[in-house]
Design an enzyme around this catalytic site. Structure first.
Site, PDB file in Angstrom:
ATOM      1  N   SER A   1      43.051  44.105  34.258  1.00 47.09           N
ATOM      2  CA  SER A   1      43.826  45.083  35.120  1.00 47.09           C
ATOM      3  C   SER A   1      44.812  46.209  34.183  1.00 47.09           C
ATOM      4  O   SER A   1      45.423  47.176  34.776  1.00 47.09           O
ATOM      5  CB  SER A   1      44.599  44.461  36.231  1.00 47.09           C
ATOM      6  OG  SER A   1      43.852  44.064  37.034  1.00 47.09           O
TER       7      SER A   1
ATOM      8  N   GLY B   1      47.339  42.203  33.321  1.00 44.65           N
ATOM      9  CA  GLY B   1      45.762  41.993  33.570  1.00 44.65           C
ATOM     10  C   GLY B   1      45.282  40.693  33.507  1.00 44.65           C
ATOM     11  O   GLY B   1      45.862  39.820  32.451  1.00 44.65           O
TER      12      GLY B   1
END
Length: 294
Positions: free
Chosen positions: A75, A239
Site C-alpha cells: 500500500s 503497506g
C-alpha cells in the site's frame, strides 16, 4: 518472557535512547558500522530482510541498508496515487470535489471507509483521505481508476525521479508479494527518492504538498510512530502483504523542526505466504536509527 514481549521492551529502550539523542546537539557519533551490524542482527533474529533508507533532510546524515533489494510495494503506492490526484487537480484536469460512486459490487477486503459508503458517492478528496489514513483498498482502486490505472503510478514514479517502482495490478492482488516476482515492487532507495519528491520536493505545488502532508499526518495505520519519542509525529504510508511484507515510508517531524525521511521495507524469509506481518519491527527500526540521525 515471550519474543513479542522482549521486542516491546527493546522498542521501549530504543525510544528512550532516541529521546535522549533528540535533545543532544553537536556532531553525531560514528554510527555506520554499529548500525549496520545491528540491522544484520535483526535480520538474523527475525529471519527477515530489511531495506532501509533514513536521512536527516537538514544535515544530510543518512543510514542505508539493502538499498536496492526488491520488495513488494503493497500500500505504499497509495502515497503516489494520491499525489498524482493532487497533481491532476492542480493542472485543472480534475477537481478534488469530483464525486465518485462507490459500487458495493466493487468492494474489496480492507475497505473500512468505503464499505460504510457503499451505494453512495465520495469526493476524490475523501477517497484520498480514506486510502492514506485507513489504507482503504477500494478507495485506492477508485483513485487508480481516476488517474489511469496501475501504469499511471509507474509513470508518476518516473516523473518524480523514482526509476525503480512499478505497479502492475490492482488491490488486493498486488499484495501477493511472491518472492522474486517483479510485479508491484520497489526498493528503499527508489521510494526514498519518490517520497522526498512528493513530501519535501517540487513534485507538487506548496499548497498541494501541504494538503498531502496534512492528510498523511492523520494516518491511522503508522508503524513508525511506535518508535518515536514524545513530541514527534509522521506523515507516512504503510503497506503490508503476503510473506510478512511490511513497509512504511514518509517523513518524521520532531518538536524542534527536525525532518527525517524514513523508508523501511521488510519481508520474511520463511517462504510462508501467511507469515505474520512485521509492524513491531518497523517501530524498532525507527527507534534504532533515530539517535544517529540527530
Amino acid at each position: 518472557m515471550t519474543g513479542l514481549s522482549r521486542r516491546n521492551v527493546l522498542i521501549g529502550s530504543l525510544v528512550a535512547a532516541a529521546a535522549v539523542g533528540a535533545g543532544v546537539g553537536g556532531a553525531a557519533p560514528a554510527f555506520a558500522a554499529p548500525i549496520d551490524d545491528q540491522l544484520a542482527e535483526l535480520e538474523r533474529r527475525d529471519n527477515v530482510l530489511i531495506g532501509l533508507y533514513a536521512a536527516n533532510l537538514q544535515s544530510g546524515r543518512r543510514i542505508t541498508h539493502r538499498l536496492d533489494e526488491m520488495f513488494a510495494m503493497c500500500s505504499t503506492f497509495k502515497g503516489y496515487a494520491a499525489a498524482r490526484v493532487l497533481q491532476m487537480a492542480e493542472h485543472g484536469e480534475i477537481s478534488l470535489d469530483n464525486r465518485v460512486f462507490v459500487d458495493a459490487d466493487a468492494l474489496v477486503p480492507n475497505s473500512p471507509v468505503t464499505e460504510a459508503r457503499a451505494g453512495a458517492e465520495m469526493t476524490l478528496a475523501e477517497l484520498c483521505q480514506a486510502a492514506l489514513q485507513r489504507s482503504d483498498n477500494t478507495a485506492a482502486n477508485l483513485l487508480l481508476k481516476t488517474i489511469g490505472g496501475p501504469a499511471a503510478v509507474t509513470a508518476f514514479a518516473r516523473s518524480v525521479g523514482d526509476e525503480r517502482t512499478r505497479l502492475d495490478r490492482w488491490e488486493v492482488e498486488l499484495n501477493s508479494a511472491i518472492p522474486g516476482d517483479p510485479r508491484d515492487t520497489s526498493t528503499a532507495a527508489a521510494l526514498a527518492v519518490g517520497y522526498r519528491a512528493i513530501l519535501a520536493g517540487d513534485a507538487l505545488s506548496p499548497p498541494q504538498r501541504g494538503l498531502l502532508e496534512d492528510w498523511m499526518r492523520a494516518n491511522q495505520t503508522s508503524s513508525m510512530r511506535a518508535g518515536l519519542p514524545e513530541g514527534w509525529t509522521t506523515a507516512d504510508k504503510t503497506g503490508s502483504g503476503d510473506y510478512g511484507s511490511t513497509n512504511d515510508a514518509g517523513i518524521a517531524f520532531g518538536p524542534d523542526g527536525q525532518r527525517l525521511l524514513l523508508v523501511m521495507m521488510t519481508r520474511s524469509q520463511a517462504h510462508d505466504p501467511k507469515a505474520e506481518n512485521l509492524r513491531p519491527l518497523i517501530g524498532e527500526l525507527t527507534a534504532l536509527v533515530l539517535p544517529s540521525l540527530l
